[in-house]
Structure formats: structure tokens, C-alpha cells
Design a protein around this motif. Structure first.
Motif, PDB file in Angstrom:
ATOM      1  N   LYS A  39      15.500  14.219  -0.683  1.00  0.00           N
ATOM      2  CA  LYS A  39      15.378  12.860  -0.147  1.00  0.00           C
ATOM      3  C   LYS A  39      13.914  12.488   0.041  1.00  0.00           C
ATOM      4  O   LYS A  39      13.486  11.371  -0.278  1.00  0.00           O
ATOM      5  CB  LYS A  39      16.120  12.772   1.186  1.00  0.00           C
ATOM      6  N   ARG A  42      12.221  11.734  -3.206  1.00  0.00           N
ATOM      7  CA  ARG A  42      12.537  10.396  -3.704  1.00  0.00           C
ATOM      8  C   ARG A  42      11.708   9.353  -2.985  1.00  0.00           C
ATOM      9  O   ARG A  42      11.205   8.397  -3.602  1.00  0.00           O
ATOM     10  CB  ARG A  42      14.025  10.096  -3.547  1.00  0.00           C
ATOM     11  N   ARG A  61      16.445   2.691  -4.444  1.00  0.00           N
ATOM     12  CA  ARG A  61      17.398   3.791  -4.240  1.00  0.00           C
ATOM     13  C   ARG A  61      18.754   3.418  -4.842  1.00  0.00           C
ATOM     14  O   ARG A  61      19.134   2.254  -4.843  1.00  0.00           O
ATOM     15  CB  ARG A  61      17.556   4.077  -2.741  1.00  0.00           C
ATOM     16  N   THR A  83      17.699   7.128  -8.416  1.00  0.00           N
ATOM     17  CA  THR A  83      17.112   5.785  -8.373  1.00  0.00           C
ATOM     18  C   THR A  83      17.783   4.909  -9.416  1.00  0.00           C
ATOM     19  O   THR A  83      18.492   5.406 -10.305  1.00  0.00           O
ATOM     20  CB  THR A  83      15.601   5.850  -8.644  1.00  0.00           C
TER      21      THR A  83
END
Length: 389
Positions: A39, A42, A61, A83
Motif C-alpha cells: 500500500k 502505491r 487507485r 492502479t
């Protein structure tokens, strides 16, 4: 460095650990850490937190997908963030890929070292709690193919191999729904550093002049120069192929095989002294000494009716069996027989016995080549068989 934040209920965590299998706790912890790490990766990739407006934002996202992942603690299930444009890829899988590779290589090494695929399967299940099929273990060995191919086709023109040893052994292979015998041709050589090196391998049909000629010809094509001596047993096809392929090369008949053949022709009783006399013929340093001892042996026993065939065969094979005496004394004990190659064959046989019947010729070539590569690597770590002044 990425900072990971965890909100944990410590009382709940304590209770869970106290009442859970430790393997489950380890897996849950790993899943928690890796999910959080992905996470954060990202977020760094997007250059924006959730719902944050930013001119530097690269993408949006797009939720998560589930992915099972095999590690040395077993299989875990991860929630992989993604994504919208799909260009983001977590580094977790790349970082842990080496663990997977090490795991696969460990299984390969077990197979190469003579552990059956069934036993490898059982070991993996014990370590990982994960079922794998025998066919999966077998398929892993195909990862050896590129490495084996490169090794088997490497050039041999980088140095001169003065002495080359050749031999063949037989294995069982399935072919067209039948079990057939295949000949495994192996060639080794003594390199310029006086270390043994495997020069070639071929799995083919039964021994014949044509097969030996093809095998030795492949060594020449890879750059092998004609050696001074080829050491082998007295297979007729091989004897015929050597002068056809190697120009100016002499053939050394393995003295161990030669003496054994002579001993087998002796009467069963009262021949211990005769055997010792035959052994002493070859326990010299010059061809002249060997010839004197041979003539003395024949003169001493020429009237022995039961030794006529032995003396005829001694005469016929004598010159081929003493070629090593024309070489420097320090080399002689290493080139008078194929003992070193016989020991290597035993190593191959030890692994082959576990498999018993190879599913096809390529699998036999693959495994035997891996054994030979391992042998060669160990040989190169050893001291030379002797140091020349």
C-alpha cells in the motif's frame, strides 16, 4: 525509507498468539507486513495520498486483487494494490523471487543428488504444508536445460588435453511405450593444469563403431585437438573409431580391464602366483622392462597346457596395454587405466538407480549432465593430481 504504520489491538493480538498455531501466526504477520508495504509503495508511486489533490499525481487507485504467493513458510494470500492504468507493480514479488528460486534450486539439487521425485514431494509438503505433484518436481528439472546446453556445447579449443579417457555405460529409458537400453558415452580429459575435466556426454543407442565415431567427432567439432593418448577398454567399435577421428593419437588399453580379462582365462585353482607374475609385467617404468618381464613369463610357462590361451592374449594385447610407459613417469599411474572414469560412472549410477527408468532421453541427458557438471566443479577445487617441477 518507507515508514509503515500499524494500529494493533495488543490484547487481541496476545490472545490470538496464545491460542493459535505458531505457523499461522507467522504467516498472518508476514501477510500484514507485506500488504501494508505494498500500500505504501502505491502511495509513493502515485505521489499522492488517498483523496489528496496534487499536481504531481501520476494515476488513480483502483482497489486490490488477491494473489497467492509461495514462500519458504508456505503459501500466503496477499491483497495486491493496483492502479487504474495498470502500470504500478509492487517490488515485493521481485524481492522475494530469489527465495522462490532458491527453493526451486534446492528441489533440483535433491533430484540431481539422487533423491526420488516422490521423496522430494514429501519433503516439500513437510516444509511448506503445500501439496505438489511429482510431475511438478519433474518439470522443475527442465530449468536445468539452458545451463546444461551451454555446458555441453562449450568450446574445447582453449587448452590442450594430452590424455583423454572414454567409456560407456547403459541406462533404461522409456521410448515409444517400451523400456529400452541406451548407451551413455562420457569423455574426460586431463587439462593443462593437471586436473580432470569432463569433455563430453552423449546418450545414444548401443555401442557401435558409428556411434563412437559420431561422439568423438563432436568433440573435434567443438575444438578438441587430437590427444597423445586415448585411454579406454577394448570395445572393437571404439578401437576402430579412435584412429579415424584422432590423427596421430595412440590408444592405451586399460590395464585393469586387460589383466582382468587374462585372469578370467586362468584355471580356477593354484593360479595366485601366476596372477602376481602378470601384475609385475606392468609394474615398471619403461616399455623395455615390461617386454623383458613378459618374455620371461612366456618362457617360464610355455609348456603349461592350460595357459596357452592366456599367453596368446597377452601377446596380442601387450603393445596396446603399455602405451602409457612411453609417457613421463609422473603421469604413468594416472593414464594406465580408466579407473578415474569408472569412479565417475559410479557417481552417475548412484543417482540413476533412484530413478531406475528415465521417462525419455532428454531427461536422462539432463540429469547425467548435471551430475557431471557438479563433479567437474568439485574437481576444479581440488589440487592438481601432481605438481610438475
Amino acid at each position: 525509507m518507507t515508514q509503515l504504520q500499524f494500529n494493533l489491538d495488543m490484547d487481541f493480538l496476545k490472545e490470538s498468539i496464545m491460542n493459535s498455531n505458531i505457523d499461522d501466526v507467522v504467516k498472518s504477520t508476514v501477510v500484514l507486513v507485506l500488504n501494508e508495504y505494498m500500500k505504501k509503495e502505491r502511495d509513493e508511486y502515485l505521489k499522492a495520498d488517498a483523496y489528496e489533490r496534487s499536481e504531481e499525481r501520476r494515476d488513480q487507485r483502483n482497489g486490490y486483487y488477491d494473489r497467492d504467493y509461495m514462500m519458504n513458510i508456505g503459501k500466503i494470500s496477499l491483497r495486491v494494490p493496483r492502479t487504474r492504468n495498470g502500470e504500478f507493480s509492487p517490488t515485493v514479488f521481485e524481492k522475494y523471487r530469489r527465495c522462490d528460486q532458491a527453493f526451486a534450486l534446492s528441489m533440483l539439487e535433491m533430484v540431481v543428488n539422487g533423491v526420488s521425485t516422490r521423496k522430494v514431494k514429501n519433503v516439500v509438503e513437510q516444509l511448506c504444508g503445500e501439496y505438489i505433484s511429482k510431475s511438478f518436481v519433474s518439470s522443475l528439472t527442465k530449468k536445468l536445460d539452458p545451463m546444461v546446453k551451454e555446458w555441453a556445447n562449450r568450446p574445447l579449443n582453449t587448452e590442450y588435453y594430452r590424455y583423454v579417457y572414454v567409456d560407456a555405460m547403459y541406462i533404461k529409458v522409456r521410448e515409444h511405450h517400451k523400456v529400452v537400453s541406451k548407451a551413455v558415452y562420457i569423455a574426460t580429459g586431463l587439462n593443462e593444469g593437471n586436473k580432470r575435466e569432463v569433455l563430453g556426454l552423449k546418450v545414444s543407442h548401443e555401442e557401435s563403431y558409428e556411434a563412437w565415431q559420431a561422439f568423438l567427432g563432436e568433440l573435434i567439432e567443438r575444438g578438441l585437438q587430437s590427444p597423445k593418448l586415448v585411454i579406454s577398454d577394448a570395445h572393437s567399435g571404439l578401437k576402430k573409431a579412435i584412429p579415424k577421428v584422432f590423427i596421430g593419437t595412440s590408444w592405451q588399453r586399460c590395464t585393469v580391464h586387460f589383466k582382468k580379462n587374462l585372469f578370467d582365462q586362468l584355471p580356477n585353482k593354484g593360479m595366485n602366483d601366476v596372477k602376481e607374475e602378470i601384475k609385475r609385467i606392468f609394474d615398471v617404468e619403461t616399455p623395455e622392462e615390461a617386454r623383458k618381464r613378459k618374455e620371461a613369463f612366456i618362457s617360464r610357462h610355455q609348456d603349461h597346457a592350460k595357459l596357452g590361451k592366456v599367453m596368446d592374449n597377452l601377446e596380442d594385447g601387450f603393445d596396446d596395454a603399455i602405451q602409457y610407459l612411453n609417457e613421463p613417469v609422473e603421469y604413468q599411474k594416472y593414464i594406465r587405466s580408466t579407473n578415474s572414469l569408472e569412479r565417475l560412472n559410479q557417481e552417475v549410477r548412484r543417482r540413476e538407480r533412484v530413478i531406475r527408468i528415465f521417462p525419455h532421453t532428454q531427461s536422462a541427458f539432463r540429469l547425467i549432465a548435471a551430475v557431471l557438471m557438479d563433479y567437474e566443479e568439485e574437481e576444479q577445487k581440488k589440487r592438481p593430481i601432481f605438481q610438475r617441477d
